[in-house]
Each structure stands twice: as structure tokens, then as C-alpha cells.
Design a protein around this motif. Structure first.
Motif, PDB file in Angstrom:
ATOM      1  N   LEU A  94      28.765  52.782  46.061  1.00 18.61           N
ATOM      2  CA  LEU A  94      27.627  52.168  45.394  1.00 18.61           C
ATOM      3  C   LEU A  94      27.852  50.667  45.280  1.00 18.61           C
ATOM      4  O   LEU A  94      28.928  50.223  44.878  1.00 18.61           O
ATOM      5  N   ILE A  95      26.823  49.889  45.618  1.00 19.35           N
ATOM      6  CA  ILE A  95      26.917  48.426  45.587  1.00 19.35           C
ATOM      7  C   ILE A  95      26.332  47.925  44.273  1.00 19.35           C
ATOM      8  O   ILE A  95      25.164  48.144  43.973  1.00 19.35           O
ATOM      9  N   LEU A  96      27.154  47.228  43.503  1.00 23.08           N
ATOM     10  CA  LEU A  96      26.723  46.711  42.208  1.00 23.08           C
ATOM     11  C   LEU A  96      26.146  45.305  42.315  1.00 23.08           C
ATOM     12  O   LEU A  96      25.596  44.787  41.339  1.00 23.08           O
ATOM     13  N   GLY A  97      26.285  44.680  43.455  1.00 28.22           N
ATOM     14  CA  GLY A  97      25.726  43.350  43.649  1.00 28.22           C
ATOM     15  C   GLY A  97      26.775  42.261  43.528  1.00 28.22           C
ATOM     16  O   GLY A  97      27.946  42.510  43.286  1.00 28.22           O
ATOM     17  N   ASP A  98      26.335  40.990  43.707  1.00 25.23           N
ATOM     18  CA  ASP A  98      27.275  39.875  43.712  1.00 25.23           C
ATOM     19  C   ASP A  98      27.235  39.046  42.436  1.00 25.23           C
ATOM     20  O   ASP A  98      27.910  38.025  42.319  1.00 25.23           O
ATOM     21  N   GLU A 124      34.645  45.457  29.366  1.00 25.33           N
ATOM     22  CA  GLU A 124      35.627  46.365  28.774  1.00 25.33           C
ATOM     23  C   GLU A 124      35.286  47.824  29.062  1.00 25.33           C
ATOM     24  O   GLU A 124      36.147  48.613  29.472  1.00 25.33           O
ATOM     25  N   GLN A 125      34.017  48.194  28.854  1.00 27.93           N
ATOM     26  CA  GLN A 125      33.628  49.589  29.050  1.00 27.93           C
ATOM     27  C   GLN A 125      33.648  49.989  30.521  1.00 27.93           C
ATOM     28  O   GLN A 125      33.925  51.138  30.853  1.00 27.93           O
ATOM     29  N   MET A 126      33.361  49.043  31.394  1.00 28.95           N
ATOM     30  CA  MET A 126      33.443  49.330  32.823  1.00 28.95           C
ATOM     31  C   MET A 126      34.875  49.687  33.220  1.00 28.95           C
ATOM     32  O   MET A 126      35.116  50.663  33.940  1.00 28.95           O
ATOM     33  N   LYS A 127      35.851  48.926  32.720  1.00 27.13           N
ATOM     34  CA  LYS A 127      37.254  49.219  33.023  1.00 27.13           C
ATOM     35  C   LYS A 127      37.651  50.588  32.482  1.00 27.13           C
ATOM     36  O   LYS A 127      38.371  51.342  33.135  1.00 27.13           O
ATOM     37  N   ASP A 156      36.043  47.975  43.169  1.00 26.63           N
ATOM     38  CA  ASP A 156      36.334  46.586  43.510  1.00 26.63           C
ATOM     39  C   ASP A 156      35.306  45.715  42.799  1.00 26.63           C
ATOM     40  O   ASP A 156      34.148  45.632  43.212  1.00 26.63           O
ATOM     41  N   LEU A 157      35.741  45.073  41.717  1.00 23.10           N
ATOM     42  CA  LEU A 157      34.838  44.276  40.896  1.00 23.10           C
ATOM     43  C   LEU A 157      35.215  42.800  41.023  1.00 23.10           C
ATOM     44  O   LEU A 157      36.307  42.400  40.627  1.00 23.10           O
ATOM     45  N   LEU A 169      31.725  35.794  46.627  1.00 21.76           N
ATOM     46  CA  LEU A 169      31.818  35.900  48.078  1.00 21.76           C
ATOM     47  C   LEU A 169      31.638  37.344  48.531  1.00 21.76           C
ATOM     48  O   LEU A 169      31.032  37.612  49.557  1.00 21.76           O
ATOM     49  N   PHE A 170      32.172  38.268  47.740  1.00 21.94           N
ATOM     50  CA  PHE A 170      32.070  39.688  48.079  1.00 21.94           C
ATOM     51  C   PHE A 170      31.240  40.418  47.028  1.00 21.94           C
ATOM     52  O   PHE A 170      31.241  40.047  45.855  1.00 21.94           O
ATOM     53  N   GLU A 171      30.543  41.473  47.438  1.00 21.56           N
ATOM     54  CA  GLU A 171      29.782  42.285  46.497  1.00 21.56           C
ATOM     55  C   GLU A 171      30.710  43.275  45.800  1.00 21.56           C
ATOM     56  O   GLU A 171      31.606  43.838  46.421  1.00 21.56           O
ATOM     57  N   SER A 172      30.473  43.492  44.510  1.00 23.58           N
ATOM     58  CA  SER A 172      31.249  44.474  43.762  1.00 23.58           C
ATOM     59  C   SER A 172      30.777  45.876  44.137  1.00 23.58           C
ATOM     60  O   SER A 172      29.575  46.121  44.287  1.00 23.58           O
TER      61      SER A 172
END
Length: 290
Positions: A94-98, A124-127, A156-157, A169-172
Motif C-alpha cells: 500500500l502506498i501512503l504517499g510522499d 507514534e501510533q503508526m510505529k 518504509d516510512l 524523494l521516495f513514497e512511504s
């Protein structure tokens, strides 16, 4: 006088048409069925393990000791986005965007800074969510079934929390585990995104909304649920006492009022002393008529 059955059929067909239009417009969301049967913590806990029970079924979450367990409304918003995106794209990655702010808008959140701001809380909650492990168990005395269902295989965030509007530079991206992906693709629970976002300030209201519309999708007659059972399913963080004699029942009923404002069918549920009377209504997203 018109036939009541014909009127009922007309209403069902009209609602089904609205549902199809909502689906095409991307206004429908999805949630993993397993996470509706038993819910995540409502508040921060010092424990590394957390268990919720619903009859013979139980959910256990295990935290990464560096981050802790996810809790509150944000992990629920994240999980609903993850499930919805997976169902719609049929893709494990899933692409979360840049940009962080762009992703937060999809969750219905406004990016605010500071120690207690939404950016800090989301980070914090994402981790906590992407690093936790989940186990489901069914045990009725005759059989035992255990399923490991860790949601995230990898993450990869690349966001910049200090500048949430800045692109990277990279999408999360996050990649779902195959078992979890298959679970949510096969039988997700459908809801209305707008309704969920109206309730996002209360984690219990979010849980109750999805649970009620789910039960309304198949329940055909009223039934009673003991408050003790509801406390085991929804009462994370509330001291357990017999007959629901704790502030859990009060908090549940307060959350139910909030749900009823956004989803009036919830008004049909009644406190009957030692039990909650569940009177079925229409699901928020009716099934399509054929």
C-alpha cells in the motif's frame, strides 16, 4: 392502501442504489472482520500483551518493547484505511504517499505540530501499529484454533514529521502480511467513511459503530447481551466488576449516544438493567439487491 412489502422492497432497492453510488464514489470503507469481534486498547497501557474476549473468541496483541501497543482512535483510523485500500486495490503493498499531511487528510485528520499535536500522535501510533503482532484464538472446550495474523510484513516510512507538507524523494509504503491480506480480502466489513470520520474523536464510538452496522447486516430478531460480555469485548482499560457495575457501562452508553447521532439505527439499542437489548435495524451500508 399500498402493500407494506412493496414499500419495504422499494426502500431496499433505493438504499442499494445509494450504496452502489457510494461505492463508485469511494465513500465506502472496510474493516477487518477479526478486529470487530474483539477490539484494540482504548487507552495507553504499560503491558506488552493485551487480550480482548468475545465468547469463545479472543484477540491478543503483542507489542514491540521499543514502541508499545497501539491505542485510541488513530490506530483504528489507520487500520480502516489499510483495510479499505487493500480491498480496493487488491494489493498487499500500500502506498501512503510522499507527504505526511496528504496522508493525514485521507484519515480525516488535520496536521498540527507540538508534543500533543496530531503529527506527533500519528507518528507514534503508526510505529506501534506496524510493529505489533496479533494472534486470534477460538476455544470452546472441544476444539482449539489459533491463527497468527500479524498485519504488517514490512514498512518504509520516509515522511518528515517536522514539515508534514514537504514531499520526499521516495513514497512511504507498507506491505501487508499474506495471511492478513487474505483475511481482509475474503470477508471485510463495510461501512460509510463519512460516518466513521464523524466519530473519530472517540475510539469506543468507532468500535460501536462498526460493530452495530455489522450486526445489523445479519441479525433478524432482538437479542440480549450481558453487560459482562460487552465489557470483555469493548471494555479495554475499565476495571471489571459483575453486572457491569463500573464506569464501563456509563462510557458505553455515552459512546452509543454519539453513534446514534451519526447512525440513527443505533437508537434501537436499549439498556435493560443487566443486559443490553439489541434490536436490529438497517445496516449503514445495505446489501445490494439482486
Amino acid at each position: 392502501m399500498k402493500n407494506p412489502k412493496n414499500i419495504e422492497k422499494f426502500i431496499d432497492e433505493a438504499l442499494a442504489l445509494q450504496t452502489e453510488e457510494a461505492r463508485k464514489a469511494g465513500a465506502l470503507g472496510y474493516m477487518a472482520r477479526a478486529l470487530v469481534q474483539a477490539t484494540m486498547p482504548h487507552s495507553k497501557t504499560k503491558e506488552d500483551n493485551f487480550t480482548r474476549r468475545n465468547g469463545y473468541y479472543s484477540l491478543t496483541m503483542m507489542a514491540d518493547p521499543d514502541f508499545g501497543l497501539p491505542y485510541g482512535s488513530i490506530p483504528r483510523l489507520l487500520m480502516s484505511w489499510i483495510t479499505t485500500e487493500a480491498v480496493q486495490t487488491k494489493n498487499q503493498e500500500l502506498i501512503l504517499g510522499d507527504s505526511l499531511s496528504g496522508f493525514m487528510r485521507e484519515l480525516g485528520l488535520v496536521a498540527t505540530g507540538g508534543r500533543w499535536g496530531s503529527v506527533t500522535r500519528l507518528k507514534e501510533q503508526m510505529k506501534r501499529l506496524v510493529s505489533c503482532s496479533i494472534r486470534f484464538k477460538f476455544e470452546d472446550g472441544n476444539q482449539l484454533r489459533i491463527k497468527k495474523l500479524d498485519p504488517i510484513d514490512s514498512a518504509d516510512l520516509f515522511w518528515t514529521p517536522r514539515n508534514p507538507n514537504q514531499g520526499t524523494l521516495f513514497e512511504s509504503t507498507i506491505t501487508l502480511s499474506k495471511p492478513f491480506f487474505e483475511e481482509i480480502i475474503q470477508s471485510p466489513i463495510v461501512y460509510r467513511v463519512d460516518t466513521l470520520k464523524l466519530l473519530k474523536q472517540s475510539s469506543m464510538a468507532v468500535d460501536l459503530y462498526i460493530w452495530i452496522t455489522y450486526r445489523n447486516s445479519y441479525a433478524v430478531k432482538p437479542f440480549y447481551i450481558p453487560w459482562e460480555a460487552l465489557q470483555m469485548q469493548f471494555g479495554a482499560g475499565y476495571p471489571f466488576t459483575p453486572q457491569g457495575k463500573s464506569n464501563f457501562k456509563q462510557k458505553f452508553l455515552e459512546a452509543l449516544k454519539k453513534v446514534a447521532i451519526a447512525y440513527p439505527e443505533a437508537n434501537k439499542l436499549r439498556d435493560e438493567g443487566q443486559n443490553l437489548l439489541f434490536i436490529p435495524g438497517r445496516p449503514d451500508v445495505p446489501k445490494l439487491t439482486k
